[in-house]
Design an enzyme around this catalytic site. Sequence first.
Site, PDB file in Angstrom:
ATOM      1  CG  ASN A 104      25.619 -30.736 -44.942  1.00 45.49           C
ATOM      2  OD1 ASN A 104      25.458 -30.615 -43.729  1.00 45.49           O
ATOM      3  ND2 ASN A 104      26.678 -31.336 -45.446  1.00 45.49           N
ATOM      4  CG  ASP A 112      23.271 -27.601 -41.038  1.00 44.17           C
ATOM      5  OD1 ASP A 112      24.104 -28.222 -41.737  1.00 44.17           O
ATOM      6  OD2 ASP A 112      23.540 -27.130 -39.918  1.00 44.17           O
ATOM      7  NE  ARG A 144      30.922 -27.470 -36.583  1.00 42.93           N
ATOM      8  CZ  ARG A 144      30.841 -28.769 -36.772  1.00 42.93           C
ATOM      9  NH1 ARG A 144      31.295 -29.603 -35.843  1.00 42.93           N
ATOM     10  NH2 ARG A 144      30.344 -29.270 -37.857  1.00 42.93           N
ATOM     11  N   GLY A 145      27.317 -27.563 -35.780  1.00 44.47           N
ATOM     12  CA  GLY A 145      26.725 -28.837 -36.190  1.00 44.47           C
ATOM     13  C   GLY A 145      25.274 -28.829 -35.730  1.00 44.47           C
ATOM     14  CD  GLN A 178      33.002 -26.081 -40.745  1.00 40.60           C
ATOM     15  OE1 GLN A 178      33.719 -25.892 -41.720  1.00 40.60           O
ATOM     16  NE2 GLN A 178      31.965 -25.317 -40.481  1.00 40.60           N
ATOM     17  NE  ARG A 185      25.848 -21.073 -37.393  1.00 35.71           N
ATOM     18  CZ  ARG A 185      26.624 -22.045 -37.881  1.00 35.71           C
ATOM     19  NH1 ARG A 185      27.034 -23.031 -37.099  1.00 35.71           N
ATOM     20  NH2 ARG A 185      26.993 -22.052 -39.148  1.00 35.71           N
TER      21      ARG A 185
HETATM   22  O1  MRU Z   1      28.522 -24.352 -39.842  1.00 36.78           O
HETATM   23  P1  MRU Z   1      28.493 -25.683 -39.151  1.00 36.78           P
HETATM   24  O2  MRU Z   1      29.837 -26.228 -38.825  1.00 36.78           O
HETATM   25  O3  MRU Z   1      27.548 -25.672 -37.967  1.00 36.78           O
HETATM   26  O4  MRU Z   1      27.854 -26.662 -40.227  1.00 36.78           O
HETATM   27  C1  MRU Z   1      27.669 -27.996 -39.889  1.00 36.78           C
HETATM   28  C2  MRU Z   1      27.218 -28.817 -41.033  1.00 36.78           C
HETATM   29  O5  MRU Z   1      26.936 -28.337 -42.104  1.00 36.78           O
HETATM   30  C3  MRU Z   1      27.028 -30.275 -40.763  1.00 36.78           C
HETATM   31  O6  MRU Z   1      27.319 -31.021 -41.900  1.00 36.78           O
HETATM   32  C4  MRU Z   1      25.564 -30.505 -40.371  1.00 36.78           C
HETATM   33  O7  MRU Z   1      25.217 -29.683 -39.290  1.00 36.78           O
HETATM   34  C5  MRU Z   1      25.287 -31.903 -40.047  1.00 36.78           C
HETATM   35  S1  MRU Z   1      26.096 -32.304 -38.524  1.00 36.78           S
HETATM   36  C6  MRU Z   1      25.661 -33.647 -37.864  1.00 36.78           C
END
Ligand code: MRU
Length: 349
Positions: free
Chosen positions: A251, A241, A48-49, A200, A91
């Site tokens: 985000n 994101d 994820r991220g 997270q 996603r």
């Molecule tokens: O749902 P996730 O854990 O994929 O969400 C991740 C985030 O919102 C992060 O802050 C974003 O992807 C930036 S990561 C470098």
Amino acid sequence: MSSGVVAIKWQNDHLGLLDQRLLPGQELFITCSTSSEVATAITEMVVRGAPAIGVSAAYGVVLAGRSAFNQYNDNWKEGIADALHELANSRPTAVNLFWALDRMKRLIDKLGDTQDPAAALLDEATNIHNEDIEANKLMGKLGAELMAESSDAPFSVITHCNTGSLATGGIGTAYGVIRHGWSHKIIKHVYADDTRPWLQGSRLTAWELQRDGISVTLNADSAAAHIMKQGDVKWVVVGADRITANGDAANKIGTYSLAVLARYHGIKFMVVAPSSTVDMSFISGDLIPIEERTGAEVTSIQGIQLSPDQVNAFNPVFDVTPAELIDAIVTEQGIVLKPTLEKMKALLG
Ligand code: MRU
């Protein structure tokens, strides 16, 4: 400076992904030998991220190309279409996924029908991965230097979600700024929001910060206003994101609340993201698809139900921070201060 955490490994003929659902208790890699397995790993948040999703999807296309060529030979380009579609549906919010798939598709268009695409696809996926590593380093330096210019160092920062090596190909986005700021004595302490409901911050960021030896305290998301009021925090630093043409930034859910709180307390708000997270095709954040995940992520923690049976739960997992609440967007191509459409276009096209 890096804790040596690597979440994505191409291993000869398959993709290894550190299973982030199990952290910090267990450090286990899963093996993805097909693009379907990569798509499932993205959907189920093994990886994820935003940048890490993009890099993983690119390697997913390598697996899809190999399999399509073995199965369909000269018709491999038609054979790969379903796999690309499946990856794109893994996603919805992080634009890095679609950016990486588009880049792989542009390469596919250039390749010959009779040519085995595996080597060329792997080269491009590796380029995407390596470029992310370099972008992380540049953003870390730019962001930390900007912080040092505008606030008396050393100071504390608040971050949200996880933006480190687990979320990227390299040292991280917001986390890269923290690493650079810590090693240059600009940042002295990090408050990590626990980031409900998927945790997270608690499970991943606190773990990474501890491994890096960076001073951290973990707090419930709802403690942020109280912490800001103490006066020690000078910047909120987060990833994104998807950033739209006007500078709005999607985000992790809860980021928007932090931005509102930061403005009230006179604290600066920095968004750190590579240009692969910028979506100039959307004029504003209102257009960003916001992922909603199962309510079970809200009613339960790691399979233990905490809420009454059958209560309805709403689980949007991203929100959009309006550009007017953002002091700086830091990319590897440069910084946009107090973003507007004109400034975004001038830097990012
Ligand atoms: O749902 P996730 O854990 O994929 O969400 C991740 C985030 O919102 C992060 O802050 C974003 O992807 C930036 S990561 C470098």
